[in-house]
Scaffold this active site. Structure first.
Site, short mmCIF file in Angstrom:
data_model
loop_
_atom_site.label_atom_id
_atom_site.label_comp_id
_atom_site.label_asym_id
_atom_site.label_seq_id
_atom_site.Cartn_x
_atom_site.Cartn_y
_atom_site.Cartn_z
N CYS A 183 -29.08 4.10 -137.15
CA CYS A 183 -28.00 4.71 -137.00
C CYS A 183 -27.98 5.95 -137.84
O CYS A 183 -28.44 5.99 -138.82
CB CYS A 183 -26.68 4.01 -137.70
N SER A 230 -23.61 1.49 -136.47
CA SER A 230 -22.26 1.32 -136.82
C SER A 230 -21.62 0.51 -135.59
O SER A 230 -20.50 -0.14 -135.77
CB SER A 230 -21.71 2.83 -136.95
N CYS A 256 -28.69 10.54 -132.00
CA CYS A 256 -27.53 9.56 -132.23
C CYS A 256 -27.82 8.38 -131.14
O CYS A 256 -28.25 8.83 -129.86
CB CYS A 256 -25.89 9.98 -131.48
N THR A 257 -27.89 7.25 -131.54
CA THR A 257 -28.47 6.05 -130.89
C THR A 257 -27.46 5.77 -129.83
O THR A 257 -27.95 4.95 -128.84
CB THR A 257 -28.77 4.88 -131.76
N GLY A 266 -19.22 8.58 -137.31
CA GLY A 266 -19.38 9.98 -137.20
C GLY A 266 -18.44 11.15 -137.94
O GLY A 266 -18.66 11.91 -138.33
N1 DGL Z 1 -24.92 5.32 -133.22
C1 DGL Z 1 -24.78 6.25 -134.49
C2 DGL Z 1 -25.73 7.34 -134.74
O1 DGL Z 1 -26.86 7.16 -134.07
C3 DGL Z 1 -23.48 6.93 -134.86
C4 DGL Z 1 -22.36 6.48 -133.92
C5 DGL Z 1 -21.14 6.81 -135.08
O2 DGL Z 1 -20.64 5.61 -135.50
O3 DGL Z 1 -20.38 7.73 -135.09
O4 DGL Z 1 -25.71 8.33 -135.36
#
Ligand code: DGL
Length: 289
Positions: free
Chosen positions: A69, A7, A201-202, A39
């Protein structure tokens, strides 16, 4: 060409590990920064945005996409793999980032779905920190339970964390937020330390040190980027035809403002990154306008 989708910036932590593990492959990174964070969005909205970005990466030449993601993968990976891909792009593959984590914890390959011929391991508790949406899907709980019922999964949503990280919040602010979430988790666990923690979460690897400081000492933090990279190496050994265009280029695309997105990118990727906008003609072709 291998696509990596997130994202926003978070998937860069995964891309970094992938390029280290596979230095002779070409990658295209796409951040849907115009619509991040995902999220707190409605699931149908996340699914629609995810499909649009899969289309972009396929149009840019990717044959295999890593959905880096957790939120997007938790929402729509199975649906996309079972209903959309076979109809629209039967020759392409999409792999979700939480899959290697589930495999690593349970020792059961994803496609097996349930444990066959494996011995149950020791009962243990794994904690998952993730976005509110990933937590609501219960994906880690369900997928681990079907493969390793002896593993108890306790989740903690960290609703403010992605926004704070994307907004380049100062370290003390991030530290306070992480401490608050760890405290909430430890309350659910009656103060008993989990065996290991997934940062689901990445975005979170860049505050992994803050999680390590806040958690009881000795709790292992499983590295999603490293585990995903190892899994992709094995996948490509088993399926060499899924990425047959070798090279050593890494390109960065965003649906957002390339200059703004580039500015924050190096702290996720570890070196300067120059993003470019998704070409207009490609956007027009995809939206039919
Ligand atoms: N980095 C994303 C994940 O691994 C999400 C972050 C988001 O857009 O809320 O869940």
């Amino acid at each position: 060409m291998i696509g990596v989708f997130d994202s926003g910036h978070g998937g860069l932590t995964v891309l970094r590990a992938l390029t280290r593990a596979l230095p002779r492959r070409s990658f295209i990174y796409l951040g849907d920064n115009a619509h991040a964070p995902y999220g707190d969005r409605d699931p149908e909205d996340i699914y629609r945005l995810t499909l649009a970005s899969m289309e972009r990466l396929f149009a840019l030449g990717c044959t295999l996409v890593i959905m880096a993601c957790n939120t997007a993968a938790a929402t729509g990976l199975r649906r996309l793999q079972q209903t959309w891909l076979p109809v629209h792009h039967p020759d392409r593959r999409v792999i979700g980032v939480f899959v290697p984590m589930v495999e690593a914890i349970t020792g059961v390959p994803w496609m097996d779905n349930i444990r066959t011929g494996h011995h149950a391991g020791e009962p243990r508790t794994i904690a998952v920190f993730a976005t509110r949406h990933t937590v609501n899907t219960g994906v880690y709980i369900c997928e681990i339970a079907t493969r390793a019922p002896e593993v108890k999964v306790v989740q903690q949503a960290c609703p403010a964390l992605v926004r704070l990280i994307e907004g380049a919040a100062p370290r003390p602010v991030l530290e306070r937020a992480v401490h608050r979430y760890v405290k909430l988790l430890m309350r659910k666990l009656d103060g008993i330390a989990p065996a290991a923690v997934i940062l689901g979460c990445t975005h979170y690897p860049i505050v992994a040190d803050l999680f390590a400081n806040a958690l009881p000492s000795g709790v292992e933090i499983l590295s999603q980027p490293d585990i995903t990279a190892r899994s992709l190496v094995h996948y490509l050994q088993r399926h060499p035809d899924k990425d047959n265009q070798h090279g050593e280029t890494v390109s960065f695309y965003t649906t957002g403002n390339p200059a703004l997105v580039s500015r924050l990118a190096s702290q996720f990727y570890g070196s300067p990154v120059l993003f470019q906008a998704v070409p207009d003609e490609l956007e027009r072709a995809l939206t039919g306008s």
